[in-house]
Design a protein around this motif. Structure first.
Motif, PDB file in Angstrom:
ATOM      1  N   PHE A   1      46.669 -34.548   0.941  1.00  0.00           N
ATOM      2  CA  PHE A   1      45.735 -33.788   1.762  1.00  0.00           C
ATOM      3  C   PHE A   1      45.493 -32.420   1.151  1.00  0.00           C
ATOM      4  O   PHE A   1      46.327 -31.883   0.428  1.00  0.00           O
ATOM      5  CB  PHE A   1      46.224 -33.663   3.209  1.00  0.00           C
ATOM      6  CG  PHE A   1      47.511 -32.893   3.404  1.00  0.00           C
ATOM      7  CD1 PHE A   1      47.497 -31.557   3.764  1.00  0.00           C
ATOM      8  CD2 PHE A   1      48.749 -33.519   3.257  1.00  0.00           C
ATOM      9  CE1 PHE A   1      48.682 -30.842   3.970  1.00  0.00           C
ATOM     10  CE2 PHE A   1      49.937 -32.821   3.460  1.00  0.00           C
ATOM     11  CZ  PHE A   1      49.901 -31.485   3.808  1.00  0.00           C
ATOM     12  N   ASN A   2      44.321 -31.884   1.450  1.00  0.00           N
ATOM     13  CA  ASN A   2      43.892 -30.577   0.957  1.00  0.00           C
ATOM     14  C   ASN A   2      43.928 -29.605   2.121  1.00  0.00           C
ATOM     15  O   ASN A   2      43.148 -29.733   3.064  1.00  0.00           O
ATOM     16  CB  ASN A   2      42.472 -30.695   0.385  1.00  0.00           C
ATOM     17  CG  ASN A   2      41.954 -29.373  -0.161  1.00  0.00           C
ATOM     18  OD1 ASN A   2      42.710 -28.542  -0.640  1.00  0.00           O
ATOM     19  ND2 ASN A   2      40.640 -29.180  -0.094  1.00  0.00           N
ATOM     20  N   ASP A   3      44.841 -28.639   2.068  1.00  0.00           N
ATOM     21  CA  ASP A   3      45.130 -27.817   3.240  1.00  0.00           C
ATOM     22  C   ASP A   3      44.598 -26.399   3.101  1.00  0.00           C
ATOM     23  O   ASP A   3      44.375 -25.894   1.998  1.00  0.00           O
ATOM     24  CB  ASP A   3      46.636 -27.778   3.489  1.00  0.00           C
ATOM     25  CG  ASP A   3      46.966 -27.445   4.937  1.00  0.00           C
ATOM     26  OD1 ASP A   3      46.446 -28.152   5.812  1.00  0.00           O
ATOM     27  OD2 ASP A   3      47.710 -26.490   5.183  1.00  0.00           O
ATOM     28  N   MET A   4      44.422 -25.767   4.240  1.00  0.00           N
ATOM     29  CA  MET A   4      44.045 -24.351   4.318  1.00  0.00           C
ATOM     30  C   MET A   4      44.695 -23.775   5.561  1.00  0.00           C
ATOM     31  O   MET A   4      44.288 -24.095   6.677  1.00  0.00           O
ATOM     32  CB  MET A   4      42.519 -24.192   4.410  1.00  0.00           C
ATOM     33  CG  MET A   4      42.059 -22.738   4.572  1.00  0.00           C
ATOM     34  SD  MET A   4      40.339 -22.587   5.126  1.00  0.00           S
ATOM     35  CE  MET A   4      39.440 -23.101   3.676  1.00  0.00           C
ATOM     36  N   TYR A   5      45.741 -22.941   5.362  1.00  0.00           N
ATOM     37  CA  TYR A   5      46.359 -22.320   6.530  1.00  0.00           C
ATOM     38  C   TYR A   5      47.289 -21.208   6.095  1.00  0.00           C
ATOM     39  O   TYR A   5      47.595 -21.033   4.912  1.00  0.00           O
ATOM     40  CB  TYR A   5      47.106 -23.351   7.381  1.00  0.00           C
ATOM     41  CG  TYR A   5      47.164 -22.948   8.846  1.00  0.00           C
ATOM     42  CD1 TYR A   5      45.989 -22.777   9.569  1.00  0.00           C
ATOM     43  CD2 TYR A   5      48.363 -22.707   9.487  1.00  0.00           C
ATOM     44  CE1 TYR A   5      46.013 -22.384  10.901  1.00  0.00           C
ATOM     45  CE2 TYR A   5      48.400 -22.314  10.819  1.00  0.00           C
ATOM     46  CZ  TYR A   5      47.210 -22.152  11.513  1.00  0.00           C
ATOM     47  OH  TYR A   5      47.221 -21.750  12.822  1.00  0.00           O
ATOM     48  N   PHE A   6      47.748 -20.447   7.092  1.00  0.00           N
ATOM     49  CA  PHE A   6      48.695 -19.370   6.862  1.00  0.00           C
ATOM     50  C   PHE A   6      50.047 -19.936   6.411  1.00  0.00           C
ATOM     51  O   PHE A   6      50.351 -21.102   6.641  1.00  0.00           O
ATOM     52  CB  PHE A   6      48.876 -18.551   8.138  1.00  0.00           C
ATOM     53  CG  PHE A   6      47.584 -18.039   8.719  1.00  0.00           C
ATOM     54  CD1 PHE A   6      46.904 -16.987   8.121  1.00  0.00           C
ATOM     55  CD2 PHE A   6      47.033 -18.614   9.862  1.00  0.00           C
ATOM     56  CE1 PHE A   6      45.707 -16.511   8.651  1.00  0.00           C
ATOM     57  CE2 PHE A   6      45.838 -18.149  10.399  1.00  0.00           C
ATOM     58  CZ  PHE A   6      45.177 -17.103   9.786  1.00  0.00           C
ATOM     59  N   PHE A   7      50.855 -19.105   5.774  1.00  0.00           N
ATOM     60  CA  PHE A   7      52.170 -19.486   5.251  1.00  0.00           C
ATOM     61  C   PHE A   7      52.082 -20.765   4.403  1.00  0.00           C
ATOM     62  O   PHE A   7      52.777 -21.753   4.657  1.00  0.00           O
ATOM     63  CB  PHE A   7      53.176 -19.671   6.394  1.00  0.00           C
ATOM     64  CG  PHE A   7      53.447 -18.428   7.188  1.00  0.00           C
ATOM     65  CD1 PHE A   7      54.368 -17.489   6.745  1.00  0.00           C
ATOM     66  CD2 PHE A   7      52.759 -18.184   8.371  1.00  0.00           C
ATOM     67  CE1 PHE A   7      54.602 -16.330   7.475  1.00  0.00           C
ATOM     68  CE2 PHE A   7      52.980 -17.028   9.108  1.00  0.00           C
ATOM     69  CZ  PHE A   7      53.916 -16.098   8.663  1.00  0.00           C
ATOM     70  N   PRO A   8      51.231 -20.764   3.382  1.00  0.00           N
ATOM     71  CA  PRO A   8      51.084 -21.978   2.565  1.00  0.00           C
ATOM     72  C   PRO A   8      52.372 -22.407   1.884  1.00  0.00           C
ATOM     73  O   PRO A   8      52.558 -23.597   1.604  1.00  0.00           O
ATOM     74  CB  PRO A   8      50.005 -21.591   1.551  1.00  0.00           C
ATOM     75  CG  PRO A   8      50.016 -20.090   1.515  1.00  0.00           C
ATOM     76  CD  PRO A   8      50.354 -19.670   2.900  1.00  0.00           C
ATOM     77  N   GLU A   9      53.268 -21.456   1.644  1.00  0.00           N
ATOM     78  CA  GLU A   9      54.551 -21.831   1.022  1.00  0.00           C
ATOM     79  C   GLU A   9      55.357 -22.737   1.945  1.00  0.00           C
ATOM     80  O   GLU A   9      56.153 -23.577   1.470  1.00  0.00           O
ATOM     81  CB  GLU A   9      55.351 -20.578   0.648  1.00  0.00           C
ATOM     82  CG  GLU A   9      55.972 -19.794   1.791  1.00  0.00           C
ATOM     83  CD  GLU A   9      54.985 -18.886   2.535  1.00  0.00           C
ATOM     84  OE1 GLU A   9      55.440 -18.151   3.446  1.00  0.00           O
ATOM     85  OE2 GLU A   9      53.794 -18.894   2.195  1.00  0.00           O
ATOM     86  N   VAL A  10      55.165 -22.605   3.243  1.00  0.00           N
ATOM     87  CA  VAL A  10      55.889 -23.437   4.200  1.00  0.00           C
ATOM     88  C   VAL A  10      55.276 -24.833   4.256  1.00  0.00           C
ATOM     89  O   VAL A  10      55.996 -25.841   4.340  1.00  0.00           O
ATOM     90  CB  VAL A  10      55.903 -22.772   5.586  1.00  0.00           C
ATOM     91  CG1 VAL A  10      56.649 -23.641   6.584  1.00  0.00           C
ATOM     92  CG2 VAL A  10      56.529 -21.381   5.512  1.00  0.00           C
ATOM     93  N   THR A  11      53.958 -24.910   4.196  1.00  0.00           N
ATOM     94  CA  THR A  11      53.318 -26.227   4.104  1.00  0.00           C
ATOM     95  C   THR A  11      53.760 -26.935   2.842  1.00  0.00           C
ATOM     96  O   THR A  11      54.031 -28.142   2.855  1.00  0.00           O
ATOM     97  CB  THR A  11      51.786 -26.074   4.128  1.00  0.00           C
ATOM     98  OG1 THR A  11      51.395 -25.419   5.334  1.00  0.00           O
ATOM     99  CG2 THR A  11      51.103 -27.435   4.052  1.00  0.00           C
TER     100      THR A  11
END
Length: 440
Positions: free
Chosen positions: A129-139
């Motif tokens: 999946f291609n994500d966009m959100y805060f705290f990307p290091e946690v994703t």
């Protein structure tokens, strides 16, 4: 005579649908996997005579397809599923989503939400999946923990959050994460400015420079609503896509999400610049944003993939539903029953997503030398009987509940509908705890 070659895993299936070459359906074939990579695709009888494996799986009533690629997500927003429904985009964002995010989003929130999303997507046959959100290091941590593949969006937005103070802080933290994990086999990265209405020209210019230097995809919401376009005309004197063209953002690295409201000239410009589009039909409908003219864009030769958007605006991370809806809307919108065929819809949900992310040499289709990112769909059920055309069934009849097995890089992550690397009950309990907090 020669001794059989050793392989890690051999999967036999009623059908293998590799996506490329187009419209290929291989009956009674097997996939041979070694060291996480597809070593051979050949008839079952040949696989049995040429290879030996202690992990030999017979899926006699199944179709094997490339793992689905969800080209647009905000994974952690699963924790806001159903929080604010039946609202237009900007009212939904400004009056409900952004205030909740300001109060509650943290590293813990993102970890629990991203793991919940990973579990839902794996059970639905999604391998990337291609994500966009805060705290990307946690994703990224969630992805590495569960074994999936993801393009981690390095979000940039003009307002401060619990994650970063300003655009420079967003960029610094995001690029540092990319530097740390640039060689990780499960991860790739995108620069992810939220939208033209939430990111300044100054920040977008910096992003264009970084994208050129790093040869990085740029993942941005664009031309989602009429209001977005009207506001851009009022503030900048041009439509958003023209503003991005002037800033140098249009090009092969651009993944433009939604693209509901386009003129013919803008469609031709996207083709000329070799941009990609992430089509999110359910979200577009639910937020009343409109219906993208995907049949026209595909006919132009633009690379179009499919995304779910977030579980807060969809409310499902269900790529089978998105495939079916994309095909049906294309037919209705164009007035042509042959528009966006089942084979084309499957390609949008797999290989085209990989092309947009720049990882099509690794995944997106079933081919020798590519990663063994594989989804198995069980055709033995009532709802899929009889079967005259397995690709038609995958798009028009099957649902994510028919997904039985998922492999990423040759590792089994879903085994006969049971998650292997994630504890489903624990994830549900965590989600319930967050529900209580958000309701307080």
């Amino acid at each position: 005579m020669f001794d059989p070659l050793t392989a890690d895993t051999i999967i036999e299936a009623r059908w293998i649908i590799p996506v490329e070459p187009e419209e290929t359906v291989l009956s009674d074939h097997a996939i041979v996997i070694n060291n996480g990579v597809i070593q051979a695709i050949l008839p079952i009888s040949q696989a049995r005579s040429q290879f030996i494996s202690h992990n030999h799986i017979a899926l006699n009533h199944h179709a094997i397809i490339p793992g689905l690629i969800n080209l647009h997500t905000h994974a952690a927003m699963t924790l806001m599923r159903g929080l604010a429904d039946d609202l237009p985009l900007m009212e939904w964002l400004k009056n409900h989503i952004w205030p909740v995010e300001t109060r509650y989003v943290s590293a813990d929130f993102v970890l629990d939400g991203a793991l919940l999303a990973c579990a839902e997507m794996l059970k639905g046959g999604v391998t990337c999946f291609n994500d966009m959100y805060f705290f990307p290091e946690v994703t990224a941590k969630a992805v590495m923990e569960c074994g999936m593949r993801a393009a981690i969006g390095l979000i940039v937005i003009d307002f401060p959050s619990s994650y970063a103070n300003d655009t420079d802080d967003y960029l610094f933290k995001g690029l540092s994460l990319r530097d740390c994990y640039s060689q990780h086999p499960q991860l790739s990265f995108c620069l992810a400015p939220h939208a033209p209405y939430s990111v300044s020209d100054k920040a977008l210019t910096k992003i264009v420079t970084y994208a050129e230097q790093l040869d990085s995809p740029v993942h941005i919401h664009l031309h989602e609503t009429h209001d977005e376009i009207c506001n851009s005309l009022d503030i900048y004197g041009v439509r958003p896509i023209e503003r991005l063209r002037q800033l140098g953002m249009l090009g092969p690295n651009l993944i433009a999400v939604h693209m509901v409201h386009l003129t013919k000239e803008e469609g031709s410009l996207l083709k000329e610049q070799n941009c990609s589009i992430a089509h999110c039909p359910s979200s577009n409908l639910k937020l009343a944003s409109g219906i993208a003219r995907i049949a026209d864009l595909v006919a132009l030769g633009i690379n179009v993939g499919i995304g779910t958007d977030s579980a807060a605006s969809n409310n499902r991370l269900d790529m089978f539903e998105e495939m079916r809806l994309a095909a049906l809307l294309a037919k209705a919108q164009s007035g042509q029953a042959y528009a966006l065929s089942a084979h084309q819809a499957l390609r949008l949900a797999t290989l085209n997503g990989a092309i947009a992310l720049g990882i099509d040499k690794i995944t997106g289709s079933l081919a020798i030398g590519k990663a063994a990112d594989i989804t198995a769909v069980d055709f033995s059920t009532l709802a899929l009987s009889p079967c005259f055309n397995p690709v038609s069934h995958l798009v028009y009849a099957a649902s994510r509940e028919h997904v039985s097995h998922v492999w990423v890089r040759g590792k089994l992550l879903l085994d006969d509908r049971e998650l292997v690397t994630l504890n489903e009950r624990e994830l549900i309990n965590r989600a319930t705890q967050w529900q209580r907090r958000l309701n307080s």
